[in-house]
Design a protein around this motif. Structure first.
Motif, short mmCIF file in Angstrom:
data_model
loop_
_atom_site.label_atom_id
_atom_site.label_comp_id
_atom_site.label_asym_id
_atom_site.label_seq_id
_atom_site.Cartn_x
_atom_site.Cartn_y
_atom_site.Cartn_z
N ASP A 120 0.83 -1.12 -0.03
CA ASP A 120 0.11 0.15 -0.19
C ASP A 120 0.81 1.16 0.09
N VAL A 121 1.93 1.24 0.72
CA VAL A 121 2.65 2.46 0.74
C VAL A 121 3.58 2.82 -0.53
N LYS A 122 3.69 4.35 -0.71
CA LYS A 122 4.33 4.73 -1.86
C LYS A 122 5.80 4.87 -1.93
N SER A 123 6.44 5.37 -0.73
CA SER A 123 7.72 5.87 -0.67
C SER A 123 8.64 4.72 -0.31
N SER A 124 9.64 4.75 -1.29
CA SER A 124 10.80 3.77 -1.00
C SER A 124 11.26 3.30 0.62
#
Ligand SMILES: [Zn+2]
Length: 236
Positions: free
Chosen positions: A85-89
């Motif tokens: 679900d998360v976007k940032s690496s």
């Protein structure tokens, strides 16, 4: 009754009482044998209880570890889902580290559980062994106790018979010697009638017997007592 005859009856009474004392002592030994058998069984029961308690505690601890493992599992599932679900690496990396940490913790717990299960098996084997020993010992103790109890019953019978004999014997002795003898026995003096020693001392308290008293005993004129109140006689 002549003094010498009274003395002989007193000596006979004392012989009966010594017999009674021995019987009571034998009986006491049998009773302590029974107490020792009971103590041995109790100690085995205590051991078994301790072993069972240790086993229960270990099982309880293992179950808490299993719950802990379940929690870690659900964390891993949760973090994995969040990773999608998360976007940032950075967030993906952070979650990845959490997953790794949880997996390591889970592996450690798994190893603990395995070790605990092995210990539990050992405990179960030990409990089984102790249970068998206890059952065997209980069987043996019951047989031994029955045998000893029979011996105690025999003792009781002999004691009752000897008491009867003693009552008859006491009846043969006139006042105040019967009472005097009883007083000495009741005061805890095992020997109420004692021989004068070779050194002319009382065989009970070891005090010197005066020549006049010795003379009267030898002449069989009267029944003499030591200062300790024991009746004195001279061995012929
Ligand atoms: Zn004396």
């Amino acid at each position: 009754m002549e003094p010498i005859d009274i003395l002989l009856e007193l000596i006979e009474l004392q012989r009966l009482d010594s017999g009674l004392d021995s019987l009571e002592k034998i009986k006491k030994n049998f009773l302590s044998d029974i107490a020792a058998i009971d103590a041995n069984i109790q100690s085995l029961k205590d051991t078994l209880q301790t072993e069972k308690k240790g086993h229960e505690e270990l099982m309880k601890w293992r179950k808490s570890q299993e719950i802990e493992m379940g929690t870690l599992d659900s964390h891993i599932v949760k973090y994995t889902r969040q990773q999608n679900d998360v976007k940032s690496s950075d967030q993906v990396t952070a979650l990845g580290q959490e997953i790794e940490k949880s997996k390591l913790a889970k592996a450690a717990i798994e190893e603990n559980i395995l070790e605990t299960l092995m210990k539990e098996d050992e405990q179960k084997a030990q409990i089984k062994k102790t249970t068998e020993i206890l059952a065997e010992e209980e069987k043996r103790a019951a047989a031994e106790k029955a045998e000893i109890q029979q011996k105690i019953a025999d003792c009781n019978k002999a004691i009752a018979d000897k008491h009867q004999e003693r009552t008859t014997q006491l009846g043969k002795i006139e006042e105040p010697y019967n009472r005097g003898y009883e007083n000495l026995r009741n005061k805890g003096k095992k020997l109420a009638v004692v021989a004068v020693t070779e050194e002319n001392n009382c065989g009970g308290c070891n005090m010197n017997v005066p020549p006049q008293v010795l003379h009267e005993i030898r002449q069989k004129m009267a029944i003499k007592t030591c200062q300790c109140t024991r009746y004195l006689y001279i061995k012929e």
